[in-house]
Design a protein around this motif. Structure first.
Motif, PDB file in Angstrom:
ATOM      1  N   THR A 251       0.849  -1.185   0.000  1.00  0.00           N
ATOM      2  CA  THR A 251       0.000   0.000   0.000  1.00  0.00           C
ATOM      3  C   THR A 251       0.885   1.236   0.000  1.00  0.00           C
TER       4      THR A 251
ATOM      5  N   ARG B 246      -4.144   4.933  -4.637  1.00  0.00           N
ATOM      6  CA  ARG B 246      -5.376   5.715  -4.786  1.00  0.00           C
ATOM      7  C   ARG B 246      -5.587   6.139  -6.228  1.00  0.00           C
ATOM      8  N   THR B 247      -4.500   6.305  -6.979  1.00  0.00           N
ATOM      9  CA  THR B 247      -4.570   6.695  -8.384  1.00  0.00           C
ATOM     10  C   THR B 247      -3.614   5.811  -9.176  1.00  0.00           C
TER      11      THR B 247
ATOM     12  N   GLU C   7      -3.868  -2.116  -8.210  1.00  0.00           N
ATOM     13  CA  GLU C   7      -5.262  -2.073  -7.777  1.00  0.00           C
ATOM     14  C   GLU C   7      -5.560  -0.686  -7.216  1.00  0.00           C
ATOM     15  N   VAL C   8      -6.778  -0.200  -7.485  1.00  0.00           N
ATOM     16  CA  VAL C   8      -7.236   1.075  -6.934  1.00  0.00           C
ATOM     17  C   VAL C   8      -8.513   0.776  -6.134  1.00  0.00           C
ATOM     18  N   PRO C   9      -8.341   0.212  -4.935  1.00  0.00           N
ATOM     19  CA  PRO C   9      -9.519  -0.156  -4.151  1.00  0.00           C
ATOM     20  C   PRO C   9     -10.103   1.041  -3.406  1.00  0.00           C
ATOM     21  N   ASP C  10     -11.332   0.898  -2.990  1.00  0.00           N
ATOM     22  CA  ASP C  10     -11.958   1.875  -2.106  1.00  0.00           C
ATOM     23  C   ASP C  10     -11.547   1.474  -0.691  1.00  0.00           C
ATOM     24  N   TYR C  11     -10.641   2.222  -0.101  1.00  0.00           N
ATOM     25  CA  TYR C  11     -10.086   1.853   1.197  1.00  0.00           C
ATOM     26  C   TYR C  11     -11.136   1.817   2.305  1.00  0.00           C
ATOM     27  N   GLY C  12     -12.268   2.460   2.101  1.00  0.00           N
ATOM     28  CA  GLY C  12     -13.331   2.463   3.098  1.00  0.00           C
ATOM     29  C   GLY C  12     -14.330   1.331   2.922  1.00  0.00           C
ATOM     30  N   ASP C  13     -14.153   0.524   1.898  1.00  0.00           N
ATOM     31  CA  ASP C  13     -15.080  -0.560   1.582  1.00  0.00           C
ATOM     32  C   ASP C  13     -14.391  -1.896   1.865  1.00  0.00           C
TER      33      ASP C  13
ATOM     34  N   ALA D  94     -14.263  -4.377  -1.049  1.00  0.00           N
ATOM     35  CA  ALA D  94     -13.335  -3.952  -2.092  1.00  0.00           C
ATOM     36  C   ALA D  94     -11.889  -4.222  -1.680  1.00  0.00           C
TER      37      ALA D  94
END
Length: 66
Positions: free
Chosen positions: A10, A36-37, A51-57, A60
Motif C-alpha cells: 500500500t 489511490r490513483t 489495484e485502486v480499491p476503495d479503502y473504506g469498503d 473492495a
C-alpha cells in the motif's frame, strides 16, 4: 520448498512505499500495488498488478488483497 506469496504494497506511489515496491521487484518477489490513483503507481520493470480499491469498503479491500 514453499512458494513465496504475493505481497500487497500500500502507498506504493509515495516515497517509502515506492522504494519498497522497487526493492521487492528487484528481488523477484511477487507483489500487488494498492494505490489511490493508478497513474501514480511506480513504473517497475516487471509486470505488477495495480489495484485502486476503495479503502473504506471492506469487500473492495478484501477483493484487492485476494
Amino acid at each position: 520448498m514453499s512458494e513465496i506469496p504475493r505481497l500487497a504494497v500500500t502507498g506504493s506511489n509515495g516515497a517509502v512505499g515506492g522504494r519498497v515496491a522497487r526493492r521487492l521487484a528487484d528481488a523477484g518477489v511477487g507483489q500487488r500495488l494498492l494505490v489511490r490513483t493508478a497513474g501514480d503507481a511506480p513504473d517497475l520493470d516487471r509486470a505488477v498488478p495495480v489495484e485502486v480499491p476503495d479503502y473504506g469498503d471492506f469487500d473492495a479491500m478484501k477483493a484487492a488483497l485476494s
